[in-house]
Design a protein around this motif. Structure first.
Motif, PDB file in Angstrom:
ATOM      1  N   THR A 249       0.846  -1.194   0.000  1.00  0.00           N
ATOM      2  CA  THR A 249       0.000   0.000   0.000  1.00  0.00           C
ATOM      3  C   THR A 249       0.880   1.241   0.000  1.00  0.00           C
ATOM      4  OG1 THR A 249      -0.151   0.015   2.426  1.00  0.00           O
ATOM      5  CG2 THR A 249      -1.908  -1.124   1.220  1.00  0.00           C
ATOM      6  N   ALA A 250       0.400   2.303  -0.655  1.00  0.00           N
ATOM      7  CA  ALA A 250       1.164   3.546  -0.713  1.00  0.00           C
ATOM      8  C   ALA A 250       0.204   4.729  -0.699  1.00  0.00           C
ATOM      9  CB  ALA A 250       2.030   3.591  -1.962  1.00  0.00           C
ATOM     10  N   LYS A 251       0.406   5.628   0.257  1.00  0.00           N
ATOM     11  CA  LYS A 251      -0.362   6.871   0.368  1.00  0.00           C
ATOM     12  C   LYS A 251      -1.864   6.615   0.463  1.00  0.00           C
ATOM     13  CE  LYS A 251       3.155   9.612  -2.004  1.00  0.00           C
ATOM     14  NZ  LYS A 251       3.451  10.527  -3.141  1.00  0.00           N
ATOM     15  N   CYS A 252      -2.234   5.561   1.176  1.00  0.00           N
ATOM     16  CA  CYS A 252      -3.656   5.279   1.426  1.00  0.00           C
ATOM     17  C   CYS A 252      -4.088   5.940   2.739  1.00  0.00           C
ATOM     18  CB  CYS A 252      -3.902   3.774   1.489  1.00  0.00           C
ATOM     19  SG  CYS A 252      -3.617   2.922  -0.081  1.00  0.00           S
ATOM     20  N   ARG A 253      -5.394   6.150   2.885  1.00  0.00           N
ATOM     21  CA  ARG A 253      -5.944   6.718   4.110  1.00  0.00           C
ATOM     22  C   ARG A 253      -6.882   5.712   4.757  1.00  0.00           C
ATOM     23  NH1 ARG A 253      -9.447  11.032   3.108  1.00  0.00           N
ATOM     24  NH2 ARG A 253      -9.518  11.297   5.361  1.00  0.00           N
ATOM     25  N   PHE A 254      -6.631   5.421   6.021  1.00  0.00           N
ATOM     26  CA  PHE A 254      -7.511   4.579   6.812  1.00  0.00           C
ATOM     27  C   PHE A 254      -8.204   5.498   7.809  1.00  0.00           C
ATOM     28  CE2 PHE A 254      -4.234   1.912   5.097  1.00  0.00           C
ATOM     29  CZ  PHE A 254      -4.897   0.736   4.757  1.00  0.00           C
ATOM     30  N   HIS A 255      -9.451   5.849   7.504  1.00  0.00           N
ATOM     31  CA  HIS A 255     -10.183   6.863   8.261  1.00  0.00           C
ATOM     32  C   HIS A 255     -11.209   6.214   9.186  1.00  0.00           C
ATOM     33  CE1 HIS A 255     -13.271  10.350   8.248  1.00  0.00           C
ATOM     34  NE2 HIS A 255     -12.446  10.470   9.259  1.00  0.00           N
ATOM     35  N   LYS A 256     -10.970   6.343  10.487  1.00  0.00           N
ATOM     36  CA  LYS A 256     -11.874   5.795  11.498  1.00  0.00           C
ATOM     37  C   LYS A 256     -12.151   4.307  11.256  1.00  0.00           C
ATOM     38  CE  LYS A 256     -14.121  10.106  12.821  1.00  0.00           C
ATOM     39  NZ  LYS A 256     -15.423  10.789  13.046  1.00  0.00           N
ATOM     40  N   CYS A 257     -11.091   3.559  11.066  1.00  0.00           N
ATOM     41  CA  CYS A 257     -11.200   2.105  10.929  1.00  0.00           C
ATOM     42  C   CYS A 257     -10.841   1.452  12.261  1.00  0.00           C
ATOM     43  CB  CYS A 257     -10.260   1.588   9.841  1.00  0.00           C
ATOM     44  SG  CYS A 257     -10.647   2.169   8.179  1.00  0.00           S
ATOM     45  N   HIS A 258     -11.615   0.472  12.663  1.00  0.00           N
ATOM     46  CA  HIS A 258     -11.311  -0.230  13.904  1.00  0.00           C
ATOM     47  C   HIS A 258      -9.913  -0.833  13.820  1.00  0.00           C
ATOM     48  CE1 HIS A 258     -12.908  -3.198  17.202  1.00  0.00           C
ATOM     49  NE2 HIS A 258     -11.868  -2.514  17.587  1.00  0.00           N
ATOM     50  N   HIS A 259      -9.700  -1.672  12.786  1.00  0.00           N
ATOM     51  CA  HIS A 259      -8.383  -2.223  12.509  1.00  0.00           C
ATOM     52  C   HIS A 259      -8.054  -1.912  11.051  1.00  0.00           C
ATOM     53  CE1 HIS A 259      -8.574  -4.318  16.286  1.00  0.00           C
ATOM     54  NE2 HIS A 259      -9.643  -4.986  15.909  1.00  0.00           N
ATOM     55  N   PRO A 260      -7.016  -1.140  10.764  1.00  0.00           N
ATOM     56  CA  PRO A 260      -6.632  -0.927   9.365  1.00  0.00           C
ATOM     57  C   PRO A 260      -6.427  -2.256   8.639  1.00  0.00           C
ATOM     58  CG  PRO A 260      -5.397   0.531  10.806  1.00  0.00           C
ATOM     59  CD  PRO A 260      -6.139  -0.420  11.700  1.00  0.00           C
ATOM     60  N   ALA A 261      -5.870  -3.248   9.378  1.00  0.00           N
ATOM     61  CA  ALA A 261      -5.647  -4.557   8.752  1.00  0.00           C
ATOM     62  C   ALA A 261      -5.673  -5.661   9.799  1.00  0.00           C
ATOM     63  CB  ALA A 261      -4.318  -4.578   8.008  1.00  0.00           C
TER      64      ALA A 261
END
Length: 295
Positions: A249-261
């Motif tokens: 992943t590159a320059k992604c946004r994880f906005h208000k995620c419980h677990h990004p992964a």
């Protein structure tokens, strides 16, 4: 001795600590939250899909059976809103038919909008069902500025697929919060690329399996309970468990995620310059690796 005890207590505290901002978040909101058009702007949502989801009158085409593309070529749907009416329900019943099924390589899909009930979104594979019985390799498929709402799922990439790319596409949730699950199911993902896409809000943004090679760039995961989920011990169709699995992943946004992964097994995640906004921790277990770098 006292110094060792103090050091041990401090170490336990640091390992279990969660930033105060994250610990106070309510991640059940994906069930009720709708598409955030500000976050979705990275994928340039067309007016037709915004009006459709906003309850406004738009030009529509009702589908009662799957659109099948079986020959190479460029297919431009010109942002006409396709409304599936395969059944009256929109839940997680397995085995639903897709709205759009790409069965050929060398295909470019542009300006597709899919909503409605009783469907399983977009399928990409040469076989039937979930694509496990695909006999021929399908490769070289492009999706440009396409938007698909989930009923069961929004996207399924089946077995024996190569080089499938999505540019400025949006994957949006089941209209009923209690039925929101994954948006994209990658049964076999050898060389899949998502660029400037939008996922959310839902339970899992993208699920994939052992042996995947997946690249995601400048993409937003908005209010996903889990943005990216992989468990390499799962066995489905012709997939071999616990094969080397690579996520970039590159320059992604994880906005208000419980677990990004959620990473489980033989998977390596190379994260470069991603933003984690009001998210909690990444879960990695059973040998999974997370290589996070700022640039």
């Amino acid at each position: 001795m006292l110094m060792r005890i103090r050091t041990l207590v401090l170490a336990v505290f640091v390992l279990s600590w969660v930033p105060p901002m994250a610990s106070g978040l309510d991640f059940s909101s994906y069930r009720s939250k709708e598409v955030d058009w500000k976050d979705a702007a990275i994928a340039e949502p067309p007016r037709a899909v915004k009006d459709q989801l906003g309850g406004k009158s738009v030009k529509r085409k009702v589908l009662k059976r799957t659109i099948v593309i079986s020959k190479p070529g460029v297919y431009d749907f010109k942002n006409l809103v396709h409304v599936a009416k395969f059944s009256s329900k929109c839940d997680q019943t397995e085995g639903r038919k897709p709205m759009l099924h790409v069965k050929s390589g060398g295909v470019t899909i542009r300006n597709w909008i899919g909503v409605g009930t009783g469907h399983d979104g977009i399928h990409v594979h040469s076989g039937s069902g979930q694509g496990w019985k695909s006999r021929s390799v399908l490769k070289g498929v492009r999706f440009e500025r396409c938007w698909q709402q989930a009923c069961e799922d929004a996207l399924t990439i089946g077995f024996k697929t190569r080089d499938i790319r999505f540019d400025r596409c949006g994957f949006i949730p089941n209209p009923k919060g209690e039925y929101r699950d994954k948006l994209a199911q990658l049964n076999h993902a050898d060389g899949v690329l998502f660029s400037r896409c939008y996922f959310g809000p839902t339970k899992n943004g993208i699920e994939f399996k052992s042996g995947a090679k997946l690249t995601i760039r400048e993409t937003v995961f908005d209010h996903c309970s889990t943005g990216l989920r992989v468990k390499t011990s799962d066995k489905y169709g012709g997939i071999k468990a616990n094969q080397p699995t690579l996520l970039r992943t590159a320059k992604c946004r994880f906005h208000k995620c419980h677990h990004p992964a959620y990473l489980d097994g033989t998977v390596r995640w190379e994260s470069r310059g991603d933003e984690f906004e009001r998210t909690m921790r990444v879960i990695s277990k059973n040998g999974a690796e997370w290589d996070k770098r700022k640039g």
